[in-house]
Structure formats: structure tokens, C-alpha cells
Design a protein around this motif. Structure first.
Motif, PDB file in Angstrom:
ATOM      1  N   GLU A  78       0.953  -1.425   0.182  1.00  0.00           N
ATOM      2  CA  GLU A  78       0.123   0.168   0.168  1.00  0.00           C
ATOM      3  C   GLU A  78       0.707   1.504  -0.032  1.00  0.00           C
ATOM      4  O   GLU A  78       0.559   2.012  -0.393  1.00  0.00           O
ATOM      5  N   ARG A  79       2.031   1.150   0.516  1.00  0.00           N
ATOM      6  CA  ARG A  79       2.617   2.205   0.234  1.00  0.00           C
ATOM      7  C   ARG A  79       4.561   1.622  -0.318  1.00  0.00           C
ATOM      8  O   ARG A  79       5.087   1.382  -0.363  1.00  0.00           O
ATOM      9  N   ASP A  80       4.827   3.295  -0.605  1.00  0.00           N
ATOM     10  CA  ASP A  80       6.223   3.379  -1.252  1.00  0.00           C
ATOM     11  C   ASP A  80       7.381   3.239   0.190  1.00  0.00           C
ATOM     12  O   ASP A  80       8.540   2.239  -0.331  1.00  0.00           O
TER      13      ASP A  80
ATOM     14  N   VAL B  40       3.341  -0.990  -5.683  1.00  0.00           N
ATOM     15  CA  VAL B  40       2.412   0.045  -5.435  1.00  0.00           C
ATOM     16  C   VAL B  40       0.757   0.271  -5.537  1.00  0.00           C
ATOM     17  O   VAL B  40       0.682   0.917  -6.674  1.00  0.00           O
ATOM     18  N   ARG B  41       0.173  -0.279  -4.064  1.00  0.00           N
ATOM     19  CA  ARG B  41      -1.566   0.190  -4.922  1.00  0.00           C
ATOM     20  C   ARG B  41      -2.065   0.961  -4.022  1.00  0.00           C
ATOM     21  O   ARG B  41      -2.216   0.376  -2.624  1.00  0.00           O
ATOM     22  N   LYS B  42      -1.698   2.342  -3.825  1.00  0.00           N
ATOM     23  CA  LYS B  42      -2.361   2.925  -2.300  1.00  0.00           C
ATOM     24  C   LYS B  42      -3.659   2.373  -2.258  1.00  0.00           C
ATOM     25  O   LYS B  42      -4.897   2.348  -2.838  1.00  0.00           O
ATOM     26  N   ASP B  43      -3.786   2.360  -0.277  1.00  0.00           N
ATOM     27  CA  ASP B  43      -5.042   1.569   0.193  1.00  0.00           C
ATOM     28  C   ASP B  43      -5.949   0.805  -0.925  1.00  0.00           C
ATOM     29  O   ASP B  43      -7.131   0.875  -1.264  1.00  0.00           O
TER      30      ASP B  43
END
Length: 301
Positions: A238-240, A281-284
Motif C-alpha cells: 500500500e505504501r512506497d 504499490v497500490r495505495k489503499d
């Protein structure tokens, strides 16, 4: 007199991390559901089949019942509670303790509405003395009208056969829904993805695992190399900042995950495996219905 062949469906429920997947794997006799010491390891419903001369039991291993914090959490709880309407028996797993917390009381309230027999399975008896176990059973016996209370150790296998025998007592005569060679209805790609996620769960720090998913981009036998499977998989976070941790210094953590997963995938597929891992990464993503569907979590109703 010839004994009747019995069959039916059973679901395992309980709070996260009480040993549901470990128990199911133990009863089936091989690893289908992934396990780790982190809560909410099982995200989807996994169907497996136990078969012997007495009959056939189809197990639905479900996510742990917990307070949902996002769409993924809501999905997991919905899957667990919906399974009660589809089975002939419910196995409620609890740890061998005399403390009954809010989570257990919530499950008891849910199970009061169930119309099929509920068997309380007190797990992890290898961690308590016999006299302590009696105290634990006494604490639970009046919280619900249980058909039976069966203490077991999913880890060591102690009393697991007693549990199976008890389950067959409550099942009625019926057909074999699957042939004897069927162990699970899970697609190979799904199991491979879960084996990779399990290794990540075990190797990564606590703040990351709930925010990762695994997708299989390619899984096919290499042309001209029978017995060698090429698998390309992506670990999504979810995050870098998490991406760097998953990859590790000079790729060390990603290599460690891949090496550990490859060994179990080879055992499962009975084939040599060339496993390549990427990290994206795929945020949220856990709050995105579209992303959840892409990762195989379809039953959002």
C-alpha cells in the motif's frame, strides 16, 4: 450390518489466529490453507475435503471474525458469517483459556442464531495442564448450548481423530460430493499466490503484512522443458515505504521470500519451479472494491 456412508458440510469459525487453518490442514493431512502467527491470515473461504470409509466432510475454512476496519475487513467478516447458512455443522475454535473476551462473546451471540449443531473445539491443549483444561471447559460450557466440547491440539494432532469421530456422529447419511482424490476446490494459481503471501507474512515486520496481496501474472509449463513451471508473481503493497522493506537491502528480503515460497510451491505442484517476484504499490487497495475484486475477493454483497 454395513455402516451408512455419511456426508456433510462443516465450517470452522473463531477469532483470528486461534488455529483454524492449522486444524483444517491437520484434518485434511496436507497444507491447503496458509498459516502464520499474525491475525487475519485467511482472507477468503477455502473449501477442502476429508474422505475415509466413514464418509466425507467438506470443510469451509473462513476468515476470523473481527471488527472490520476497511472494505477487506468487511468482506472477510461477511464471508465468515454467511458460511453459517450453508453448513450442517459449525466448529467454533477457541484457545484453551478461562478468559472469555468481547470477541468470543460476539461470536457466541452470532452463533445463537445458528440452527445446526455447534461443536466447541478448545485448541492448543498442548499449552496447558490437564487440570487447567477442565477450568477452561467449565468457563465456556454455559456461554452457548453446545452439541459437544472437544479439546484438541491442531499443532500436535492430539485428539483430532476424536473430533472427526464426533463430527461423523452428527452427520446424516449422504452421498460423496467429491471423488476420493479431491482435496480442495481452490485453483492452483490461488494456492500458489497464498503460499507466497504466507512467506511474506512470516518474514516481514508487523506493520506491513495486512497491506499486501499477491497476484499471479503468469503460471505455465516451459515449452520443451516438461516438469519445469515458470511463475511470475507480483507482491502488492500500500505504501512506497513498504515497497522498500519488501524488497530489502539489495533485494535480500524479496529473494528470501521467493526462495522460501519456491520450495513449498514445488512440493505442492510436484514440479520444479522458476519463480520471479516483483513488487508494486497500490495505495489503499484494501478500501477499493475494484482492487479487491482483482485480487480474488469477489463476494462483497
Amino acid at each position: 450390518m454395513e455402516k451408512q456412508f455419511k456426508s456433510g458440510f462443516a465450517t470452522l469459525v473463531g477469532r483470528p489466529n486461534v488455529g483454524k487453518s492449522t486444524l483444517m490442514n491437520r484434518m485434511i493431512g496436507q497444507k491447503i490453507a496458509i498459516t502464520s502467527n499474525k491475525p487475519q491470515t485467511t482472507r477468503n473461504r477455502i473449501q477442502t475435503v476429508y474422505h475415509d470409509e466413514r464418509g466425507q466432510i467438506i470443510f469451509l475454512d473462513t476468515p476470523g471474525i473481527h471488527k472490520a476496519k476497511n472494505k477487506l475487513g468487511e468482506y472477510m467478516v461477511n464471508v465468515a458469517e454467511r458460511s453459517f447458512r450453508e453448513v450442517d455443522l459449525v466448529l467454533w475454535l477457541v484457545e484453551a483459556t478461562d478468559f472469555i473476551g468481547k470477541g468470543e462473546r460476539h461470536i457466541a451471540e452470532v452463533l445463537e442464531k445458528v440452527s445446526v449443531p455447534v461443536i466447541l473445539v478448545m485448541n492448543k491443549i498442548d499449552t496447558v495442564k490437564k487440570e487447567e483444561l477442565l477450568v477452561c471447559i467449565d468457563a465456556y460450557k454455559d456461554i452457548l448450548d453446545f452439541a459437544e466440547i472437544v479439546p484438541v491440539s491442531a499443532k500436535t494432532g492430539e485428539c483430532v481423530e476424536d473430533l472427526l469421530a464426533t463430527m461423523f456422529e452428527y452427520l446424516e447419511a449422504g452421498p460423496a460430493y467429491y471423488d476420493e482424490d479431491t482435496v480442495t476446490d481452490q485453483p492452483e494459481r490461488q494456492i500458489v499466490a497464498e503460499l507466497i503471501r504466507e512467506k511474506a507474512l512470516r518474514l516481514l515486520s508487523d506493520e506491513i503484512p495486512h497491506g499486501i496481496a499477491v497476484s499471479i501474472e503468469q503460471m505455465k509449463e516451459r515449452p520443451g522443458r516438461r516438469g519445469l513451471m515458470d511463475i511470475d508473481a507480483t507482491i502488492v503493497c500500500e505504501r512506497d515505504s513498504h515497497k522498500g522493506i519488501v524488497i530489502g537491502k539489495q533485494g535480500a528480503m524479496l529473494k528470501k521470500i521467493g526462495t522460501s515460497a519456491r520450495k513449498e510451491i514445488e512440493d505442492f505442484l510436484q514440479s520444479k519451479v522458476n519463480l520471479k517476484l516483483w513488487v508494486k504499490v497500490r495505495k489503499d487497495w484494501r478500501d477499493s472494491a475494484l482492487q479487491l475484486k482483482n485480487f480474488g475477493y469477489h463476494e462483497m454483497e
